[in-house]
Motif scaffolding. Structure first.
Motif, PDB file in Angstrom:
ATOM      1  N   LEU A 178       0.827  -1.204   0.000  1.00  0.00           N
ATOM      2  CA  LEU A 178       0.000   0.000   0.000  1.00  0.00           C
ATOM      3  C   LEU A 178       0.863   1.257   0.000  1.00  0.00           C
ATOM      4  O   LEU A 178       0.544   2.255  -0.658  1.00  0.00           O
ATOM      5  N   ARG A 182       1.231   4.110  -2.968  1.00  0.00           N
ATOM      6  CA  ARG A 182       1.175   5.557  -2.686  1.00  0.00           C
ATOM      7  C   ARG A 182       2.339   6.268  -3.363  1.00  0.00           C
ATOM      8  O   ARG A 182       2.169   7.331  -3.970  1.00  0.00           O
ATOM      9  N   ILE A 197     -10.044  -0.248  -4.076  1.00  0.00           N
ATOM     10  CA  ILE A 197      -9.456  -1.547  -3.758  1.00  0.00           C
ATOM     11  C   ILE A 197     -10.528  -2.539  -3.330  1.00  0.00           C
ATOM     12  O   ILE A 197     -11.463  -2.198  -2.596  1.00  0.00           O
ATOM     13  N   ASN A 297     -10.134  -1.271   7.354  1.00  0.00           N
ATOM     14  CA  ASN A 297      -9.774   0.126   7.603  1.00  0.00           C
ATOM     15  C   ASN A 297      -8.420   0.242   8.275  1.00  0.00           C
ATOM     16  O   ASN A 297      -7.610   1.129   7.953  1.00  0.00           O
ATOM     17  N   LEU A 300      -5.645  -0.285   5.647  1.00  0.00           N
ATOM     18  CA  LEU A 300      -5.502   0.864   4.757  1.00  0.00           C
ATOM     19  C   LEU A 300      -4.820   2.035   5.452  1.00  0.00           C
ATOM     20  O   LEU A 300      -3.903   2.660   4.894  1.00  0.00           O
ATOM     21  N   TRP A 305      -3.458   5.222   3.604  1.00  0.00           N
ATOM     22  CA  TRP A 305      -4.678   5.515   2.861  1.00  0.00           C
ATOM     23  C   TRP A 305      -5.843   5.684   3.839  1.00  0.00           C
ATOM     24  O   TRP A 305      -6.057   4.826   4.701  1.00  0.00           O
ATOM     25  N   PRO A 307      -9.794   5.627   4.309  1.00  0.00           N
ATOM     26  CA  PRO A 307     -11.027   5.195   3.653  1.00  0.00           C
ATOM     27  C   PRO A 307     -12.040   6.337   3.547  1.00  0.00           C
ATOM     28  O   PRO A 307     -12.241   7.090   4.491  1.00  0.00           O
ATOM     29  N   ARG A 310     -17.289   2.935   1.298  1.00  0.00           N
ATOM     30  CA  ARG A 310     -17.240   1.473   1.236  1.00  0.00           C
ATOM     31  C   ARG A 310     -18.553   0.961   0.668  1.00  0.00           C
ATOM     32  O   ARG A 310     -19.625   1.410   1.062  1.00  0.00           O
ATOM     33  N   ALA A 323     -10.359   4.961  -1.172  1.00  0.00           N
ATOM     34  CA  ALA A 323      -9.516   5.589  -0.158  1.00  0.00           C
ATOM     35  C   ALA A 323      -8.699   6.704  -0.789  1.00  0.00           C
ATOM     36  O   ALA A 323      -8.442   6.707  -1.998  1.00  0.00           O
TER      37      ALA A 323
END
Length: 332
Positions: A178, A182, A197, A297, A300, A305, A307, A310, A323
């Protein structure tokens, strides 16, 4: 329409062997619990077998994710906006990716994948469906930061990582990925990139195990293909007929585990090294972690990231999460 042939960023030796593949396989086979990272399941043959898996009756994730993409296209358009460069981590599905592209009208599409031939085939298929869209395939290991084509620099980015592939990784590796996503996507004029995602959800054990051990044996062939790939690309001598596919639910870690299990004692070589397996011993080839809202969550946020939105399918089997990158790339 502009479709590049693809930028190759895979490190190969003088014999054309992927160095990272060889290193991961040898390191994994030396371990007491033999294990090979799941990404190496996806050579050209493996990628095609996985496409076949997505059409199986038992394999619900693709249908569930497609349902979300079809039902929520208006919301995607509102939240994501138009004119972004979509960077897909893994070659696009012939079903899911077009649904997203139609919803948000992107400026460009950049698929990243380690399987070069499959990547170019998928990119060409998308280019035919969207003749006005610039497509720039990049053959690369997206587990690390990737330098994107110059044509999309200065364009706002949306990362797309469908299929719950993030669940194939243990938490530490998932967080690293992740964060590298980024870094790959960057920021343009102070606007943070977005990430859409897929994450599969915890559900009944029987449903999960059937999804990874189908009645037709396609998932078994997908798993066994890894041994065939090792034999082909790394001068291996693994007796494939002495291995069987094994899929089981590990409740402690909330994941399905896939293994190749020896049905008899075997000895073999790979890249000149000797290995042996006793009857019943396994090579751990894949994890598929399942998530709750909270665990998704948490993962992430650990990867940098935040969120924003969802969605789940009507049966609550699968989730898509939008996100936004946090300000700091190494956010906790």
């Amino acid at each position: 329409m502009k479709t590049e042939q693809g930028i190759a960023l895979v490190d190969r030796d003088e014999d054309g062997v992927d160095r990272a593949f060889r290193e991961d396989v040898l390191a994994g086979l030396r371990q007491r619990q033999k294990a090979i990272p799941a990404r190496w399941l996806y050579d050209d043959a493996g990628s095609q077998l996985f496409e076949d898996i997505t059409e199986l009756e038992e394999y619900y994730p693709t249908r569930a994710e497609t349902e979300i993409l079809e039902a929520r296209s208006t919301e995607f358009a509102e939240l994501i906006g138009t004119g972004r460069a979509v960077v897909e981590f893994g070659s696009g599905s012939s079903v899911k990716t077009p649904l997203l592209l139609r919803a948000i009208d992107p400026a460009a599409y950049v698929p990243l994948d380690i399987s070069g031939d499959f990547l170019r085939m998928s990119a060409a298929a998308l280019a035919e469906k969207f003749p006005a869209l610039n497509v720039y395939p990049v053959e690369a290991d997206f587990m690390r930061q990737v330098e994107l084509p110059g044509e999309v620099l200065g364009t706002k980015k949306l990362g797309f990582f469908p299929g719950s592939t993030i669940g194939n990784m243990v938490a530490r590796t998932a967080v690293d990925l992740l964060r590298s996503m980024r870094a790959t996507l960057g920021a343009e004029e102070g606007e943070m990139p977005l990430l859409l995602i897929g994450m599969d959800l915890v559900k009944d054990r029987k449903v999960l195990e059937a999804a990874y051990d189908d009645a037709r044996g396609v998932t078994g062939e997908f798993n066994l293909n890894l041994a065939r790939r090792i034999n082909r690309e790394l001068s291996g001598g693994i007796p494939v007929d002495a291995l069987r596919h094994l899929a089981r639910w590990n409740d402690d870690y909330a994941r399905i585990e896939m293994h190749l299990q020896a049905v008899r004692d075997i000895a073999f070589t790979v890249a000149g090294e000797n290995f042996a397996m006793s009857e019943g011993e396994t090579i751990h080839t894949e994890n598929s972690h399942k998530f709750t809202r909270r665990s998704a969550n948490t993962l992430l946020l650990a990867g940098g990231w935040a969120p924003k939105k969802r969605w789940t399918d009507e049966q609550g089997r699968f989730s898509l999460i939008l996100a936004e990158a946090t300000e700091k790339r190494d956010a906790p």
